[in-house]
Motif scaffolding. Structure first.
Motif, PDB file in Angstrom:
ATOM      1  N   UNK A  27     -20.906  10.113  -1.591  1.00 55.92           N
ATOM      2  CA  UNK A  27     -20.963   9.214  -2.741  1.00 55.92           C
ATOM      3  C   UNK A  27     -20.675   7.814  -2.194  1.00 55.92           C
ATOM      4  N   UNK A  28     -21.668   6.922  -2.260  1.00 62.06           N
ATOM      5  CA  UNK A  28     -21.537   5.602  -1.633  1.00 62.06           C
ATOM      6  C   UNK A  28     -21.840   4.497  -2.631  1.00 62.06           C
ATOM      7  N   UNK A  29     -20.915   3.566  -2.742  1.00 62.63           N
ATOM      8  CA  UNK A  29     -21.076   2.401  -3.618  1.00 62.63           C
ATOM      9  C   UNK A  29     -21.961   1.384  -2.907  1.00 62.63           C
ATOM     10  N   UNK A  30     -22.852   0.752  -3.663  1.00 56.99           N
ATOM     11  CA  UNK A  30     -23.727  -0.254  -3.061  1.00 56.99           C
ATOM     12  C   UNK A  30     -24.219  -1.270  -4.069  1.00 56.99           C
ATOM     13  N   UNK A  31     -25.094  -2.098  -3.594  1.00 56.47           N
ATOM     14  CA  UNK A  31     -25.696  -3.153  -4.419  1.00 56.47           C
ATOM     15  C   UNK A  31     -27.079  -2.710  -4.851  1.00 56.47           C
ATOM     16  N   UNK A  32     -27.410  -2.983  -6.104  1.00 52.17           N
ATOM     17  CA  UNK A  32     -28.735  -2.644  -6.609  1.00 52.17           C
ATOM     18  C   UNK A  32     -29.791  -3.491  -5.908  1.00 52.17           C
ATOM     19  N   UNK A  33     -29.492  -4.774  -5.783  1.00 56.44           N
ATOM     20  CA  UNK A  33     -30.425  -5.696  -5.145  1.00 56.44           C
ATOM     21  C   UNK A  33     -29.620  -6.631  -4.270  1.00 56.44           C
ATOM     22  N   UNK A  34     -29.537  -6.317  -3.002  1.00 55.18           N
ATOM     23  CA  UNK A  34     -28.674  -7.062  -2.074  1.00 55.18           C
ATOM     24  C   UNK A  34     -29.047  -8.538  -1.981  1.00 55.18           C
ATOM     25  N   UNK A  39     -22.509  -8.336  -6.113  1.00 50.19           N
ATOM     26  CA  UNK A  39     -21.696  -7.312  -6.749  1.00 50.19           C
ATOM     27  C   UNK A  39     -22.237  -5.920  -6.489  1.00 50.19           C
ATOM     28  N   UNK A  40     -21.298  -4.982  -6.327  1.00 54.17           N
ATOM     29  CA  UNK A  40     -21.643  -3.580  -6.100  1.00 54.17           C
ATOM     30  C   UNK A  40     -21.731  -2.905  -7.464  1.00 54.17           C
ATOM     31  N   UNK A  41     -22.924  -2.476  -7.852  1.00 49.88           N
ATOM     32  CA  UNK A  41     -23.082  -1.917  -9.187  1.00 49.88           C
ATOM     33  C   UNK A  41     -23.816  -0.580  -9.227  1.00 49.88           C
ATOM     34  N   UNK A  42     -24.039   0.052  -8.068  1.00 46.87           N
ATOM     35  CA  UNK A  42     -24.656   1.379  -8.069  1.00 46.87           C
ATOM     36  C   UNK A  42     -23.883   2.327  -7.153  1.00 46.87           C
ATOM     37  N   UNK A  43     -24.070   3.625  -7.416  1.00 44.84           N
ATOM     38  CA  UNK A  43     -23.507   4.664  -6.564  1.00 44.84           C
ATOM     39  C   UNK A  43     -24.649   5.592  -6.176  1.00 44.84           C
ATOM     40  N   UNK A  44     -24.870   5.701  -4.896  1.00 43.92           N
ATOM     41  CA  UNK A  44     -25.894   6.622  -4.384  1.00 43.92           C
ATOM     42  C   UNK A  44     -25.211   7.938  -4.021  1.00 43.92           C
ATOM     43  N   UNK A  45     -25.833   9.029  -4.441  1.00 46.13           N
ATOM     44  CA  UNK A  45     -25.328  10.359  -4.126  1.00 46.13           C
ATOM     45  C   UNK A  45     -26.318  10.997  -3.164  1.00 46.13           C
ATOM     46  N   UNK A  46     -25.827  11.309  -1.976  1.00 51.02           N
ATOM     47  CA  UNK A  46     -26.684  11.772  -0.889  1.00 51.02           C
ATOM     48  C   UNK A  46     -26.251  13.169  -0.455  1.00 51.02           C
ATOM     49  N   UNK A  47     -27.206  14.100  -0.454  1.00 50.17           N
ATOM     50  CA  UNK A  47     -26.926  15.466  -0.009  1.00 50.17           C
ATOM     51  C   UNK A  47     -26.959  15.497   1.515  1.00 50.17           C
ATOM     52  N   UNK A  48     -25.962  16.155   2.085  1.00 48.97           N
ATOM     53  CA  UNK A  48     -25.915  16.308   3.541  1.00 48.97           C
ATOM     54  C   UNK A  48     -26.054  17.785   3.860  1.00 48.97           C
ATOM     55  N   UNK A  49     -27.164  18.148   4.479  1.00 47.88           N
ATOM     56  CA  UNK A  49     -27.381  19.549   4.841  1.00 47.88           C
ATOM     57  C   UNK A  49     -28.339  19.625   6.019  1.00 47.88           C
ATOM     58  N   UNK A  50     -28.134  20.621   6.841  1.00 42.90           N
ATOM     59  CA  UNK A  50     -29.033  20.880   7.969  1.00 42.90           C
ATOM     60  C   UNK A  50     -29.277  19.636   8.821  1.00 42.90           C
ATOM     61  N   UNK A  51     -28.232  18.929   9.115  1.00 41.15           N
ATOM     62  CA  UNK A  51     -28.288  17.723   9.963  1.00 41.15           C
ATOM     63  C   UNK A  51     -29.191  16.639   9.387  1.00 41.15           C
TER      64      UNK A  51
END
Length: 181
Positions: A27-34, A39-51
């Motif tokens: 779960x990583x906080x980031x900017x919608x449009x850098x 301001x950091x206004x989004x959260x990206x959820x990234x699945x980590x599997x099989x390298x």
């Protein structure tokens, strides 16, 4: 655990961060449009599997922004299939200088406190492809700090009233003034 938790100073007291994991997802906080936002206004959820890594979802808090307001995610917590987001909302005030330059009161000490809010938003992430918001608490004031103990988030905010009326000197939580005597 087969993954690393946040390095904490006190056992049993979790500290918020801008990147968290539950061992399966990041779960990583980031900017919608850098390019356009500080301001950091989004959260990206990234699945980590099989390298490998694959973005599963994205939560966009910019929808909370109204005219002349800005949302900035301060930190997040992940616990028991819950994602807890701590975010600040403040009003951008603009003024014109003598030479005609338009500036804003964007610095931390120049924000107008009566317009500042701190949000704690809880999401059910038991199925990260179908995230559900399960609760929101708004607290008047400027974000200070937070910690999580036994699944509860403790939030510190600073509220400075700019009024001499006694009732307006008490901050609001979810739009209601805290009771006082």
């Amino acid at each position: 655990n087969t993954y690393s938790d946040t390095n904490v100073r006190q056992a049993g007291v979790d500290e918020g961060d801008i990147v968290k994991t539950d061992g399966k997802y990041i779960y990583a906080v980031g900017k919608k449009n850098a390019e356009e936002s500080d301001y950091r206004n989004i959260i990206r959820i990234v699945k980590t599997a099989n390298a490998g890594m694959e973005q599963t979802a994205c939560i966009d808090l910019s929808a909370l922004e109204k005219e002349k307001t800005t949302i900035d995610i301060e930190e997040i917590y992940v616990k028991d299939n819950r994602l807890i987001v701590v975010a600040s909302q403040f009003v951008e005030y603009y003024y014109e200088t003598e030479d005609g330059t338009v500036k804003n009161y964007r610095g931390a000490y120049n924000r107008l406190h009566d317009q500042e809010l701190v949000y704690v938003i809880t999401y059910d992430v038991s199925n990260p492809k179908h995230i559900k918001k399960s609760g929101t608490v708004k607290q008047q004031g400027r974000y200070g700090n937070s910690r999580m103990v036994d699944g509860y988030v403790y939030l510190i905010s600073t509220y400075t009233p700019y009024s001499v009326i006694k009732s307006s000197c008490v901050p609001k939580i979810n739009g209601e003034r805290i009771s006082y005597k």
